[in-house]
Design a protein around this motif. Sequence first.
Motif, PDB file in Angstrom:
ATOM      1  N   LEU A   6       0.857  -1.191   0.000  1.00  0.00           N
ATOM      2  CA  LEU A   6       0.000   0.000   0.000  1.00  0.00           C
ATOM      3  C   LEU A   6       0.891   1.238   0.000  1.00  0.00           C
ATOM      4  O   LEU A   6       1.845   1.320   0.776  1.00  0.00           O
ATOM      5  N   ASP A   7       0.576   2.200  -0.858  1.00  0.00           N
ATOM      6  CA  ASP A   7       1.290   3.481  -0.852  1.00  0.00           C
ATOM      7  C   ASP A   7       0.539   4.464   0.032  1.00  0.00           C
ATOM      8  O   ASP A   7      -0.667   4.664  -0.148  1.00  0.00           O
ATOM      9  N   ILE A   8       1.259   5.066   0.953  1.00  0.00           N
ATOM     10  CA  ILE A   8       0.666   6.100   1.808  1.00  0.00           C
ATOM     11  C   ILE A   8       1.329   7.421   1.429  1.00  0.00           C
ATOM     12  O   ILE A   8       2.561   7.546   1.500  1.00  0.00           O
ATOM     13  N   LEU A   9       0.515   8.373   1.036  1.00  0.00           N
ATOM     14  CA  LEU A   9       1.037   9.661   0.574  1.00  0.00           C
ATOM     15  C   LEU A   9       1.407  10.547   1.772  1.00  0.00           C
ATOM     16  O   LEU A   9       0.599  10.728   2.684  1.00  0.00           O
ATOM     17  N   VAL A  10       2.635  11.069   1.742  1.00  0.00           N
ATOM     18  CA  VAL A  10       3.052  12.071   2.744  1.00  0.00           C
ATOM     19  C   VAL A  10       3.230  13.369   1.964  1.00  0.00           C
ATOM     20  O   VAL A  10       4.225  13.563   1.274  1.00  0.00           O
ATOM     21  N   LEU A  11       2.242  14.218   2.057  1.00  0.00           N
ATOM     22  CA  LEU A  11       2.196  15.447   1.268  1.00  0.00           C
ATOM     23  C   LEU A  11       2.516  16.623   2.183  1.00  0.00           C
ATOM     24  O   LEU A  11       1.851  16.806   3.201  1.00  0.00           O
ATOM     25  N   TYR A  12       3.532  17.416   1.815  1.00  0.00           N
ATOM     26  CA  TYR A  12       3.912  18.518   2.690  1.00  0.00           C
ATOM     27  C   TYR A  12       4.337  19.724   1.875  1.00  0.00           C
ATOM     28  O   TYR A  12       4.674  19.610   0.691  1.00  0.00           O
ATOM     29  N   TYR A  13       4.334  20.871   2.543  1.00  0.00           N
ATOM     30  CA  TYR A  13       5.010  22.056   2.021  1.00  0.00           C
ATOM     31  C   TYR A  13       6.011  22.465   3.079  1.00  0.00           C
ATOM     32  O   TYR A  13       5.713  22.364   4.286  1.00  0.00           O
ATOM     33  N   SER A  14       7.183  22.909   2.669  1.00  0.00           N
ATOM     34  CA  SER A  14       8.191  23.340   3.631  1.00  0.00           C
ATOM     35  C   SER A  14       9.073  24.376   2.978  1.00  0.00           C
ATOM     36  O   SER A  14       9.709  24.099   1.969  1.00  0.00           O
ATOM     37  N   ALA A  77      -0.828  11.579   4.868  1.00  0.00           N
ATOM     38  CA  ALA A  77      -0.360  12.462   5.957  1.00  0.00           C
ATOM     39  C   ALA A  77      -0.063  13.802   5.316  1.00  0.00           C
ATOM     40  O   ALA A  77       0.636  13.856   4.306  1.00  0.00           O
ATOM     41  N   MET A  78      -0.601  14.879   5.879  1.00  0.00           N
ATOM     42  CA  MET A  78      -0.398  16.202   5.276  1.00  0.00           C
ATOM     43  C   MET A  78       0.284  17.129   6.274  1.00  0.00           C
ATOM     44  O   MET A  78      -0.162  17.247   7.418  1.00  0.00           O
ATOM     45  N   GLY A  79       1.365  17.787   5.827  1.00  0.00           N
ATOM     46  CA  GLY A  79       2.115  18.663   6.721  1.00  0.00           C
ATOM     47  C   GLY A  79       2.346  20.034   6.139  1.00  0.00           C
ATOM     48  O   GLY A  79       2.588  20.183   4.946  1.00  0.00           O
ATOM     49  N   SER A  80       2.288  21.037   7.018  1.00  0.00           N
ATOM     50  CA  SER A  80       2.496  22.415   6.587  1.00  0.00           C
ATOM     51  C   SER A  80       3.170  23.204   7.691  1.00  0.00           C
ATOM     52  O   SER A  80       2.896  22.966   8.871  1.00  0.00           O
ATOM     53  N   PRO A  81       4.007  24.173   7.325  1.00  0.00           N
ATOM     54  CA  PRO A  81       4.421  25.141   8.341  1.00  0.00           C
ATOM     55  C   PRO A  81       3.186  25.920   8.785  1.00  0.00           C
ATOM     56  O   PRO A  81       2.260  26.103   7.986  1.00  0.00           O
TER      57      PRO A  81
END
Length: 202
Positions: A6-14, A77-81
């Motif tokens: 399974l691919d789990i997307l880790v989407l972020y901006y940094s 999983a989504m990450g942002s400053p």
Amino acid sequence: MNPANLDILVLYYSRHGSTRQLAELIAQGIDSVKGCDARLRTVPAVSTVAEATQPEIPDQGAPYVELKDLEECAGLAMGSPTRFGNMAAPLKYFWDGTSSQWLSGTLAGKPACVFTSTGSLHGGQESTLLSMMLPLMHHGMVLLGLPYTQPELMTTASGGSPYGASHWSGVNGSHAISEDTRSLAIALGRRLAQIACKLQGR
Ligand SMILES: Cc1cc2nc3c(=O)[nH]c(=O)nc-3n(C[C@H](O)[C@H](O)[C@H](O)COP(=O)(O)O)c2cc1C
């Protein structure tokens, strides 16, 4: 990489790398679960100058996300400053272009979690995490956080909350990721992957 995984997307901006460090820890947690692979992706910066463009491949970090990544992932999983207590515009801009995926329920029923990095300890980690959940809920995703069975949640003096992983980067990103933040980010990635497996009946 096993194509059956399974691919789990880790989407972020940094912009300065702190959120990217968290993304890499979350990916580490995902990769620790048998049958799951983290797929790290980022979004280009946006500009008030309409003609401004980004290079086709980012100078550093993960490749840019494509809409097919949303279709192919089993979780996100989504990450942002934190920007003024909220997610950064480049991520919001990306979500504003996902009407077609919203209409077709591409993400509906898939698990998701969120993470952030702030300059100051009380500068809005929780408001950012909670508000980042909103577009994911509109997409029908199943939101998850961190349970208090993670002992670091009781002791952390840096980042990490029941709403997701977070890092206190300090002024100019001078703070290294603390041990508590590190453990909680890895635990969040692991939890996301484990739940994605369960939801797929694996
Ligand atoms: C426009 C702007 C707004 C910001 N707003 C906040 C804020 O509300 N609270 C805070 O603690 N830090 C704020 N910061 C600092 C960033 O959240 C912090 O430096 C973060 O760790 C940067 O992450 P990155 O290294 O992944 O780019 C802001 C920074 C910018 C440029």
